[in-house]
Design a protein around this motif. Structure first.
Motif, mmCIF file in Angstrom:
data_model
loop_
_atom_site.group_PDB
_atom_site.id
_atom_site.type_symbol
_atom_site.label_atom_id
_atom_site.label_comp_id
_atom_site.label_asym_id
_atom_site.label_seq_id
_atom_site.Cartn_x
_atom_site.Cartn_y
_atom_site.Cartn_z
ATOM 1 N N GLU A 1 1.694 -1.279 -50.319
ATOM 2 C CA GLU A 1 2.519 -2.391 -50.758
ATOM 3 C C GLU A 1 2.780 -2.244 -52.253
ATOM 4 O O GLU A 1 2.044 -1.539 -52.955
ATOM 5 C CB GLU A 1 1.819 -3.728 -50.476
ATOM 6 N N PRO A 2 3.811 -2.885 -52.782
ATOM 7 C CA PRO A 2 4.063 -2.821 -54.225
ATOM 8 C C PRO A 2 3.021 -3.629 -55.004
ATOM 9 O O PRO A 2 2.433 -4.579 -54.484
ATOM 10 C CB PRO A 2 5.454 -3.445 -54.370
ATOM 11 N N SER A 3 2.816 -3.247 -56.253
ATOM 12 C CA SER A 3 1.853 -3.964 -57.102
ATOM 13 C C SER A 3 2.379 -5.319 -57.527
ATOM 14 O O SER A 3 1.604 -6.266 -57.711
ATOM 15 C CB SER A 3 1.519 -3.132 -58.339
ATOM 16 N N GLY A 4 3.705 -5.450 -57.703
ATOM 17 C CA GLY A 4 4.288 -6.737 -58.064
ATOM 18 C C GLY A 4 3.655 -7.333 -59.304
ATOM 19 O O GLY A 4 3.479 -6.656 -60.323
ATOM 20 N N PRO A 5 3.257 -8.595 -59.230
ATOM 21 C CA PRO A 5 2.657 -9.247 -60.398
ATOM 22 C C PRO A 5 1.191 -8.885 -60.631
ATOM 23 O O PRO A 5 0.601 -9.327 -61.622
ATOM 24 C CB PRO A 5 2.808 -10.734 -60.085
ATOM 25 N N ALA A 6 0.603 -8.101 -59.722
ATOM 26 C CA ALA A 6 -0.826 -7.730 -59.818
ATOM 27 C C ALA A 6 -1.661 -8.991 -60.020
ATOM 28 O O ALA A 6 -1.568 -9.923 -59.231
ATOM 29 C CB ALA A 6 -1.035 -6.695 -60.908
ATOM 30 N N LEU B 1 -13.125 -4.868 -54.968
ATOM 31 C CA LEU B 1 -14.194 -4.331 -55.809
ATOM 32 C C LEU B 1 -14.533 -5.247 -56.976
ATOM 33 O O LEU B 1 -15.331 -4.890 -57.833
ATOM 34 C CB LEU B 1 -13.814 -2.949 -56.356
ATOM 35 N N GLY B 2 -13.936 -6.439 -57.020
ATOM 36 C CA GLY B 2 -14.066 -7.297 -58.192
ATOM 37 C C GLY B 2 -15.260 -8.223 -58.179
ATOM 38 O O GLY B 2 -15.799 -8.568 -57.124
ATOM 39 N N LEU B 3 -15.623 -8.650 -59.383
ATOM 40 C CA LEU B 3 -16.641 -9.679 -59.571
ATOM 41 C C LEU B 3 -16.032 -11.075 -59.412
ATOM 42 O O LEU B 3 -16.759 -12.063 -59.328
ATOM 43 C CB LEU B 3 -17.274 -9.563 -60.956
ATOM 44 N N HIS B 4 -14.705 -11.135 -59.413
ATOM 45 C CA HIS B 4 -13.978 -12.394 -59.224
ATOM 46 C C HIS B 4 -12.898 -12.192 -58.165
ATOM 47 O O HIS B 4 -12.298 -11.124 -58.089
ATOM 48 C CB HIS B 4 -13.302 -12.852 -60.524
ATOM 49 N N GLU B 5 -12.674 -13.214 -57.382
ATOM 50 C CA GLU B 5 -11.526 -13.243 -56.483
ATOM 51 C C GLU B 5 -10.301 -13.700 -57.274
ATOM 52 O O GLU B 5 -10.424 -14.393 -58.285
ATOM 53 C CB GLU B 5 -11.757 -14.229 -55.326
ATOM 54 N N VAL B 6 -9.121 -13.327 -56.794
ATOM 55 C CA VAL B 6 -7.878 -13.770 -57.415
ATOM 56 C C VAL B 6 -6.985 -14.361 -56.332
ATOM 57 O O VAL B 6 -6.661 -13.687 -55.346
ATOM 58 C CB VAL B 6 -7.143 -12.606 -58.115
ATOM 59 N N ASP B 7 -6.602 -15.610 -56.501
ATOM 60 C CA ASP B 7 -5.672 -16.237 -55.567
ATOM 61 C C ASP B 7 -4.318 -15.568 -55.740
ATOM 62 O O ASP B 7 -3.761 -15.546 -56.841
ATOM 63 C CB ASP B 7 -5.580 -17.742 -55.872
ATOM 64 N N ARG B 8 -3.772 -15.007 -54.674
ATOM 65 C CA ARG B 8 -2.547 -14.228 -54.783
ATOM 66 C C ARG B 8 -1.312 -15.098 -55.029
ATOM 67 O O ARG B 8 -0.239 -14.578 -55.316
ATOM 68 C CB ARG B 8 -2.328 -13.392 -53.509
ATOM 69 N N THR B 9 -1.454 -16.413 -54.947
ATOM 70 C CA THR B 9 -0.332 -17.313 -55.229
ATOM 71 C C THR B 9 -0.449 -17.942 -56.603
ATOM 72 O O THR B 9 0.499 -17.929 -57.398
ATOM 73 C CB THR B 9 -0.239 -18.423 -54.161
ATOM 74 N N THR B 10 -1.612 -18.498 -56.902
ATOM 75 C CA THR B 10 -1.806 -19.187 -58.185
ATOM 76 C C THR B 10 -2.388 -18.281 -59.261
ATOM 77 O O THR B 10 -2.337 -18.611 -60.442
ATOM 78 C CB THR B 10 -2.759 -20.377 -58.007
ATOM 79 N N PHE B 11 -2.990 -17.161 -58.855
ATOM 80 C CA PHE B 11 -3.646 -16.189 -59.732
ATOM 81 C C PHE B 11 -4.893 -16.772 -60.419
ATOM 82 O O PHE B 11 -5.365 -16.251 -61.418
ATOM 83 C CB PHE B 11 -2.663 -15.616 -60.760
ATOM 84 N N ARG B 12 -5.417 -17.822 -59.839
ATOM 85 C CA ARG B 12 -6.656 -18.398 -60.346
ATOM 86 C C ARG B 12 -7.796 -17.447 -60.043
ATOM 87 O O ARG B 12 -7.906 -16.908 -58.948
ATOM 88 C CB ARG B 12 -6.914 -19.754 -59.685
ATOM 89 N N ARG B 13 -8.678 -17.232 -61.012
ATOM 90 C CA ARG B 13 -9.847 -16.391 -60.854
ATOM 91 C C ARG B 13 -11.040 -17.248 -60.423
ATOM 92 O O ARG B 13 -11.296 -18.290 -61.035
ATOM 93 C CB ARG B 13 -10.207 -15.696 -62.163
#
Length: 419
Positions: A43-48, A381-393
């Protein structure tokens, strides 16, 4: 036994990479390949993770874990989106990041190329072009001139041996190699160029050519950076599995080491350190790789916390220079595995340091779940999750586990293995 406190200047950090984290890296070669038909990228990286916007808050997360280092890459495609056109805004941005690190007590560890390069560079012969070392040296020079006086360590290239490691271990199916070739050919047609190349999608038949090209680029970068700041610790970071052998497997193990790692470990003898990026242990038997019993990670290999110490030991034995762990982590959707894995791996690394192997620091990969190249956002692999809509960590339990083990070592309270 109790391990002695690690040196006061030991770097405890996390590692990130521009394209995987920042988002909308539209002038880069990887972005172009993500939007090529066909594409090897899931998939594309988009806003990452929108890291280009949220960098200050992300640095607060790093500092909040009690760490003292942050590894990140400067995106060449942002700094020089068109050949000869340098973006003052991009240089200002990365300088603010460096200063933001220092304001929070974080040592900036800067990578000059974390796989990605400008689209114009990829379409003009990529790393194998005759002028590639000079172009890369120019980029390293302009970055070092801007804020090289304030960074703690510099990494020229990230994992220039990754494709060799993947192919040596048959990690990708044959159809992936065919798709890679088709994607690069399509990209060349779309770019109107004779060919197209990128650092982490190298065809099997071009491995030796790219290794020679990366070596020239690394040497040119080293010369450029050292001309600006001779005392800046500098090295190259390589992918290095802990290769071990059961009786009869020594010849296979040694052949793998010679094919994948030893060139760069010998090259590192001219550097200040060798960066080690370790994620697994590979066991060799007389007839091939052996998969021991045990719980597995998302890569399909057995979870082995001691793999980092083994990789670090071998790297120093061959290179003869100190080691900087520039990446180490575990691919898994089960964060309880990560939370258990990190302290055990750090304890084994500390024991290796106590035994005499010089290690400058440890950077965990990664701060947050991000874009994992051809695997897209499917690998965690992260220590934090990222909401793919809001980008909240949102911190995972492993973030607290890492913070706790760092605190114990910095306070001199870490307990080693009981004997």
């Amino acid at each position: 036994m109790t391990h002695p406190r690690l040196p006061a200047d030991f770097l405890w950090g996390v590692a990130t990479a521009g394209h995987q984290n920042e988002g909308d890296n539209t002038a880069g070669d990887t972005w172009f390949l993500e939007h090529t038909t066909p594409s090897l990228f899931r998939e594309p990286s988009g806003p990452a993770c929108r890291g280009y916007e949220h960098w200050a808050a992300d640095l607060d997360l790093v500092a909040g874990l009690g760490l003292n280092a942050f590894r990140f890459s400067v995106e060449w495609a942002r700094v020089e989106p068109e050949r000869g056109t340098v973006s003052a805004e991009a240089l200002d941005h990365y300088e603010r990041m460096v200063d933001g690190c220092l304001e929070r007590g974080l040592a900036p560890v800067v990578t000059f190329s974390h796989f990605t390069a400008p689209h114009w560079f990829a379409a003009a012969g990529s790393w194998t072009a005759a002028d590639a070392p000079a172009r890369f040296a120019e980029q390293c020079d302009r970055v070092t001139a801007r804020f090289g006086d304030r960074i703690a360590c510099a990494v020229t290239l990230n994992e220039p041996n990754l494709e060799q490691l993947l192919q040596a271990g048959a990690k990708l199916p044959p159809e992936a190699e065919r798709l890679k070739e088709e994607m690069l050919a399509a990209a060349a047609r779309a770019a109107g160029s004779p060919g197209y190349g990128s650092a982490n999608v190298i065809p099997a038949g071009r491995q030796e050519e790219f290794q020679e090209a990366f070596t020239r680029a690394h040497r040119a970068a080293r010369e450029a950076v050292k001309a600006r700041r001779a005392d800046l610790p500098l090295g190259v970071s390589i992918a290095l599995a802990d290769e071990v052998a059961v009786p009869g497997g020594e010849e296979r193990r040694n052949a793998k080491r010679a094919a994948v790692y030893d060139h760069w470990l010998r090259e590192a003898r001219h550097d200040d350190f060798i960066g080690v990026q370790n994620y697994e242990r590979i066991v060799h038997g007389p007839d091939g790789e052996v998969l021991p019993d045990g719980e597995r990670n998302g890569m399909g290999t057995v979870i082995e916390p001691a793999s980092l110490a083994g990789a670090v030991r071998y790297a120093h034995e061959v290179a003869g220079v100190p080691v900087l762990v520039t990446e180490h982590g575990i691919q898994t959707a089960d964060d309880t595995q990560r939370a258990t894995f990190i302290p055990a791996a750090v304890d084994a690394l500390a024991a290796e340091i106590a035994a005499g192997t010089p290690v400058l620091g440890y950077c965990h990969w990664t701060l947050m779940d991000n874009f994992e190249w051809i695997f897209g956002y499917g690998a965690q692999l992260g220590l934090h999750e990222v909401d793919r809509t809001t980008f909240r960590r949102r911190p995972k339990p492993s973030a607290a586990a890492y913070a706790d083990v760092v605190r114990r070592y910095r306070d001199g309270l870490a307990q080693g293995p009981r004997t």
